[in-house]
Every structure is written in C-alpha cells, then in structure tokens.
Design an enzyme around this catalytic site. Structure first.
Site, short mmCIF file in Angstrom:
data_model
loop_
_atom_site.label_atom_id
_atom_site.label_comp_id
_atom_site.label_asym_id
_atom_site.label_seq_id
_atom_site.Cartn_x
_atom_site.Cartn_y
_atom_site.Cartn_z
N ARG A 54 31.93 37.02 40.95
CA ARG A 54 31.14 37.79 41.93
C ARG A 54 31.87 38.99 42.48
O ARG A 54 31.27 40.05 42.66
CB ARG A 54 30.58 36.87 43.03
CG ARG A 54 31.56 36.30 43.99
CD ARG A 54 31.16 34.90 44.42
NE ARG A 54 31.58 33.94 43.42
CZ ARG A 54 30.86 32.94 42.97
NH1 ARG A 54 29.69 32.70 43.44
NH2 ARG A 54 31.35 32.15 42.03
N THR A 55 33.15 38.87 42.77
CA THR A 55 33.83 40.00 43.42
C THR A 55 33.89 41.20 42.47
O THR A 55 33.62 42.33 42.86
CB THR A 55 35.24 39.58 43.87
OG1 THR A 55 35.12 38.42 44.70
CG2 THR A 55 35.92 40.67 44.67
N LYS A 82 51.21 43.07 26.25
CA LYS A 82 52.30 43.54 25.38
C LYS A 82 53.57 43.74 26.19
O LYS A 82 54.51 44.38 25.74
CB LYS A 82 51.90 44.86 24.71
CG LYS A 82 50.68 44.76 23.82
CD LYS A 82 50.37 46.12 23.19
CE LYS A 82 49.11 46.09 22.37
NZ LYS A 82 48.67 47.45 22.00
N ARG A 104 42.77 42.82 42.20
CA ARG A 104 42.93 41.37 42.44
C ARG A 104 44.16 40.91 41.67
O ARG A 104 44.32 41.24 40.49
CB ARG A 104 41.70 40.60 41.98
CG ARG A 104 41.94 39.09 42.03
CD ARG A 104 40.71 38.28 41.87
NE ARG A 104 39.90 38.29 43.08
CZ ARG A 104 38.88 37.46 43.30
NH1 ARG A 104 38.54 36.59 42.39
NH2 ARG A 104 38.20 37.53 44.42
N HIS A 132 41.70 38.77 51.59
CA HIS A 132 40.51 39.12 50.80
C HIS A 132 39.55 39.79 51.80
O HIS A 132 38.54 39.23 52.20
CB HIS A 132 39.91 37.83 50.21
CG HIS A 132 38.86 38.02 49.17
ND1 HIS A 132 38.33 39.26 48.84
CD2 HIS A 132 38.21 37.12 48.39
CE1 HIS A 132 37.42 39.07 47.89
NE2 HIS A 132 37.33 37.80 47.60
C1 NCD Z 1 37.24 33.37 46.47
C2 NCD Z 1 38.49 34.00 45.98
O1 NCD Z 1 38.67 34.24 44.79
O2 NCD Z 1 39.31 34.28 46.82
N1 NCD Z 1 36.08 33.68 45.82
C3 NCD Z 1 35.51 34.90 46.08
O3 NCD Z 1 36.12 35.93 45.97
N2 NCD Z 1 34.23 34.88 46.47
C4 NCD Z 1 37.39 31.98 46.88
C5 NCD Z 1 37.82 30.95 45.88
O4 NCD Z 1 38.34 31.25 44.81
O5 NCD Z 1 37.64 29.78 46.20
#
Ligand code: NCD
Length: 309
Positions: A54-55, A82, A104, A132
C-alpha cells in the site's frame, strides 16, 4: 519544510495544516478526473528496500495525481544486488534529476543519511522500527474525518494494541496523536513494549478488556514476526486470547469506537473478526486517505509558489 523524515519535524500546527491541505486533496480525488497539474515537471523517485504494497502504490498514485513524473525503483531488480552501495545508488539516480526521494529501508536513520547526499527532498516511507510519518498523518486524518473533528484531539482516548516494540507506525502515531492532545495507552505484553518508554507521552496496560468500551479509537498493530529475533510471546493463540480483537471484545466495543489497522493484517491473530462487520471499522478509509495525505505532503514539499488547480 524541505524533508519529512519524522513526525518530530512537524509541530501540532504543522500537522493540522497538512491535514487541512489533505481536505483539498480529498476533494480532488472525488472529481471525475482526479488529477491536477500542480507538480508538472517534478520528478519523484520511490526507492523501496523493503516489501510494501500500500505505501508504495499510494505514493505512486499521489505523485501521478499531482502530475509529477514518478519512477519506482524496486531493489530486488537493481544494481544493489551487484554490490552497489546505498550512496552510489542515490547519487546515480540523483544524476538523472530528482526533486524528491521516497525511501523505505530496513535500517533506522537511512532517510537522514540520504538527505546528506542529495539536494532533493527526502520523505521517509518507513525506516526500520523508527518512523513512518505519512502513516501517522493518514491515521490522524482518518480519525479527524470519522469523528468530525476540526481542531486537535483533546479528550480523545486512543489505545494502540500489539507489537509496539517493532513498530515504526506506533512510534510515529504516538508522537502525532499526543501532539494533537489525545490520551494514548499502549496495550501489549511487556516483551512487545520497547525496552525503554521513558519520555513517551503514554500510559501502558496489559489489560485490553478493561479498555474496550472506554476508548474512542482501538488501533491494532500487526505482529511483525519478520523483525523478531526471538520468541516474544508464548503462542499466537494466547496472544489473540489476551490482545486480539475477538468476537467477544468486538461485541463490547461501542458503535462509535473506531477500529484501525495500518495493514497488512494478520487475520486470526491481532484481528479475529471480520472488520467489515464492525460499525467503527475505518481500515479501508485509512488506505484511501493515504493517497490524499501523500499528495498533501508532496505538494507541501515540492509545490512552493504553485497553486492547486
Ligand atoms: C506498516 C509498515 O510497513 O510499517 N505497514 C504500512 O506501511 N501500512 C506496518 C506493518 O508492516 O505492520
């Protein structure tokens, strides 16, 4: 504001002004053609060193709705395999002309390092257990929308339940909810709390049953087994019995209690009922609002001087 790496980069007024900007984005997203030219010519690069559904899609959609160019770089198919270093990767991509990096990474602090190597804006889409921030903003927006609040969260009682220790969502949410004036309780077995929560603006509890029915928001977290190096709970079944949203607890929730989860959900573990049957379920609204909040963040960082058509 140049970067959004942590909720601490915003104060309450900064959070509220982004939530107000999100109202405009929600209006744009409801149009027959949900697209405006605001970020035409800007280049947004998503670099995801960790899995995401989703993100990643949410940032991509947000950038496209503002007419930015967007590239998504999945590390699984890149020269990182690599042996290229993080710095060389960033400098290589930067050379193509980048206005914002959305990052991320499994290690805490990487977005700060990257901002030392580039002139572009850096948005943290999750660094390790640490932060986050756009998740916290979309959570604040969802609560505000569902409860019809205009200002802050004074008087609001929020319980965050589950694997707090490994959760960047919990860390960001606690800061944002508390900055807006909510009363936050962390509900978890001691092994799933961070080693030190001194200084966190929260209470803790191990008794979910005493809170169900008393809180305005029940925020469930995923059991993040990929981040656990040892067994921290006796069994998933026992965890669900004590800390899961079971049918019995769901019955005792008030109709207006919001039920939230950042996704991905482990059905049968932290949530043992079908959330779509709960009157206060806003889990899908969280995802929808994620696009609008990320549009607001991108516009705030990259759109100076431009107007939203
Ligand atoms: C979360 C994350 O990756 O920090 N998910 C998200 O971004 N909606 C939470 C999780 O991984 O549980």
């Amino acid at each position: 504001m140049k970067h959004l790496r942590s909720i601490e980069e915003l104060d309450a007024a900064g959070i509220l002004s982004l939530l107000e900007l999100t109202d405009h984005m929600v209006e744009i997203n409801a149009r027959p053609i949900p697209k405006v030219p605001a970020l035409r010519g800007k280049n947004v690069v998503n670099i995801f060193f960790e899995d995401s559904t989703r993100t990643r899609l949410s940032f991509e959609t947000a950038a496209k709705r503002l007419s930015a160019d967007v590239m998504t770089f999945s590390v699984g198919t890149s020269s990182v395999n690599k042996g290229e270093s993080l710095r060389d990767t960033i400098e290589t991509v930067q050379a193509m002309g980048v206005d914002a990096f959305v990052i991320r990474h499994k290690s805490s602090g990487v977005p700060w390092q990257i901002s030392n190597w580039t002139d572009a804006s850096v948005i943290n889409a999750g660094d390790g257990w640490h932060q986050h921030p756009t998740q916290a903003l979309l959570d604040c927006y969802t609560i505000r929308q569902a409860l019809g609040r205009k200002g802050g969260f004074e008087g609001l009682r929020i319980a965050i339940v589950g694997d707090i220790k490994h959760s960047r969502v919990a860390r960001s949410d606690v800061q944002a909810f508390a900055a807006l004036g909510a009363h936050v309780t962390l509900v978890a077995p001691p092994t799933l709390l961070p080693p030190s929560i001194a200084g966190w603006p929260v209470e803790t509890s191990q008794d979910l049953d005493s809170l169900v029915g008393k809180v305005d928001v029940l925020y469930l977290l995923r059991m993040q087994r990929e981040r656990m190096s040892e067994a921290l709970i006796p069994s998933l079944r026992e965890y669900t019995d004590r800390f899961g949203l079971t049918a019995d607890r769901a019955r005792r929730l008030g109709d207006s209690t919001l039920v939230m989860h950042p996704g991905p959900m482990n059905r049968g573990v932290e949530i043992a009922v079908d959330p779509s049957e709960l009157p206060g379920n806003v889990i899908i609204q969280q995802v929808a609002n994620g696009v609008a909040v990320r549009m607001a963040v991108l516009f705030q960082l990259l759109g100076q001087g431009d107007s939203l058509a």
